[in-house]
Design a protein around this motif. Sequence first.
Motif, short mmCIF file in Angstrom:
data_model
loop_
_atom_site.label_atom_id
_atom_site.label_comp_id
_atom_site.label_asym_id
_atom_site.label_seq_id
_atom_site.Cartn_x
_atom_site.Cartn_y
_atom_site.Cartn_z
N PHE A 35 0.84 -1.20 0.00
CA PHE A 35 0.00 0.00 0.00
C PHE A 35 0.88 1.25 0.00
O PHE A 35 0.51 2.29 -0.56
CB PHE A 35 -0.93 0.01 1.21
N ILE A 36 2.02 1.15 0.68
CA ILE A 36 2.99 2.23 0.72
C ILE A 36 4.37 1.60 0.56
O ILE A 36 4.52 0.38 0.61
CB ILE A 36 2.93 3.03 2.04
N THR A 37 5.37 2.43 0.37
CA THR A 37 6.75 1.94 0.25
C THR A 37 7.61 2.60 1.33
O THR A 37 7.27 3.69 1.83
CB THR A 37 7.34 2.27 -1.12
N PRO A 38 8.74 1.98 1.69
CA PRO A 38 9.63 2.61 2.67
C PRO A 38 10.14 3.97 2.23
O PRO A 38 10.50 4.79 3.08
CB PRO A 38 10.79 1.59 2.78
N PHE A 39 10.15 4.22 0.92
CA PHE A 39 10.61 5.53 0.44
C PHE A 39 9.67 6.66 0.84
O PHE A 39 10.06 7.83 0.81
CB PHE A 39 10.76 5.49 -1.09
N GLN A 40 8.44 6.32 1.20
CA GLN A 40 7.49 7.32 1.66
C GLN A 40 7.57 7.54 3.17
O GLN A 40 6.88 8.41 3.70
CB GLN A 40 6.06 6.89 1.30
N LEU A 41 8.41 6.75 3.86
CA LEU A 41 8.44 6.77 5.31
C LEU A 41 9.76 7.25 5.90
O LEU A 41 9.77 7.77 7.02
CB LEU A 41 8.16 5.36 5.86
N TYR A 42 10.86 7.07 5.18
CA TYR A 42 12.17 7.26 5.80
C TYR A 42 12.45 8.72 6.13
O TYR A 42 11.84 9.64 5.59
CB TYR A 42 13.27 6.68 4.90
N PHE A 43 13.41 8.92 7.04
CA PHE A 43 13.78 10.26 7.49
C PHE A 43 14.62 10.95 6.43
O PHE A 43 15.71 10.48 6.07
CB PHE A 43 14.57 10.16 8.80
N ASN A 44 14.12 12.07 5.93
CA ASN A 44 14.81 12.84 4.91
C ASN A 44 14.60 14.32 5.20
O ASN A 44 13.54 14.86 4.93
CB ASN A 44 14.27 12.49 3.52
N PRO A 45 15.60 14.99 5.81
CA PRO A 45 15.43 16.40 6.18
C PRO A 45 15.04 17.29 5.02
O PRO A 45 14.25 18.24 5.19
CB PRO A 45 16.82 16.77 6.74
N ASP A 46 15.58 17.03 3.83
CA ASP A 46 15.27 17.87 2.68
C ASP A 46 13.78 17.79 2.34
O ASP A 46 13.13 18.81 2.09
CB ASP A 46 16.11 17.43 1.48
N LEU A 47 13.22 16.56 2.32
CA LEU A 47 11.80 16.41 2.01
C LEU A 47 10.91 16.93 3.14
O LEU A 47 9.80 17.41 2.89
CB LEU A 47 11.49 14.92 1.75
N ILE A 48 11.41 16.88 4.37
CA ILE A 48 10.62 17.35 5.51
C ILE A 48 10.51 18.87 5.50
O ILE A 48 9.42 19.43 5.63
CB ILE A 48 11.24 16.85 6.83
N PHE A 49 11.65 19.54 5.32
CA PHE A 49 11.66 21.00 5.49
C PHE A 49 11.43 21.77 4.19
O PHE A 49 11.01 22.92 4.23
CB PHE A 49 12.98 21.43 6.12
#
Length: 242
Positions: A35-49
């Motif tokens: 339903f989802i992939t780990p790429f949608q979950l992992y910690f990524n500061p660039d995608l977060i901020f």
Amino acid sequence: MAYQGFAQEYLGMPAVTRAYTTACVITTAAVQLEFITPFQLYFNPDLIFRKFQIWRLITNFLFFGPLGFSFFFNMIFLYRYCRMLEEGSFRGRMADFVFMFLFGGFLMTLFGLFASLFFLGQAFTIMLVYVWSRRNPYIRMNFFGLLNFQAPFLPWVLMGFSLLLGNSIIIDLLGIAVGHIYYFLEDVFPNQPGGKKLLLTPGFLKMVFDTPEEDPNYNPLPEDRPENQPRDQDQNQQQHPQ
């Protein structure tokens, strides 16, 4: 019968432990079912901020990898020591327990900003194990029937086991470090000469999670006092007159 036993055990879990372990299992199941992939979950500061994918601040603590030995191993330790903490030293202090989650998660996230760490759930589990082990220093432990030791050595034994499995120990060291910081600030420093309690649970957490204590000075109205309440039998007679 097995289903009823599982349901009773599940509902008997303390609230924070039940919520966290359930979120971890559901997240892993969603990945396993694609339903989802780990790429949608992992910690990524660039995608977060920059992309405002704020959910990554939480989901990186919920995924422990695909179903397998490592996942079940982590779930067993997470469930066991999270529950023992919540039912032990944090009994009746749910807000303080939630605050420990937030404090530990915040420190791990800060470290994650400067290191290439994608998932921090295992570090969080080690933190819980560390705090429990330091608060129960005289309990004797047995690891797979091979090692006998006292509780404070448990986090280090788990780190050694992780090393034998070929995993990086950076995550385990992070969990131990954050657990020690919390333990020192909460249990050691306040008891030192000149020390004081630095970790104060915010009032809004206590308002949300803790049951308000009864006011010992509360004086009920005369009609609300037990001695003035009608007995059950009298109530039944009033409801069903002869």
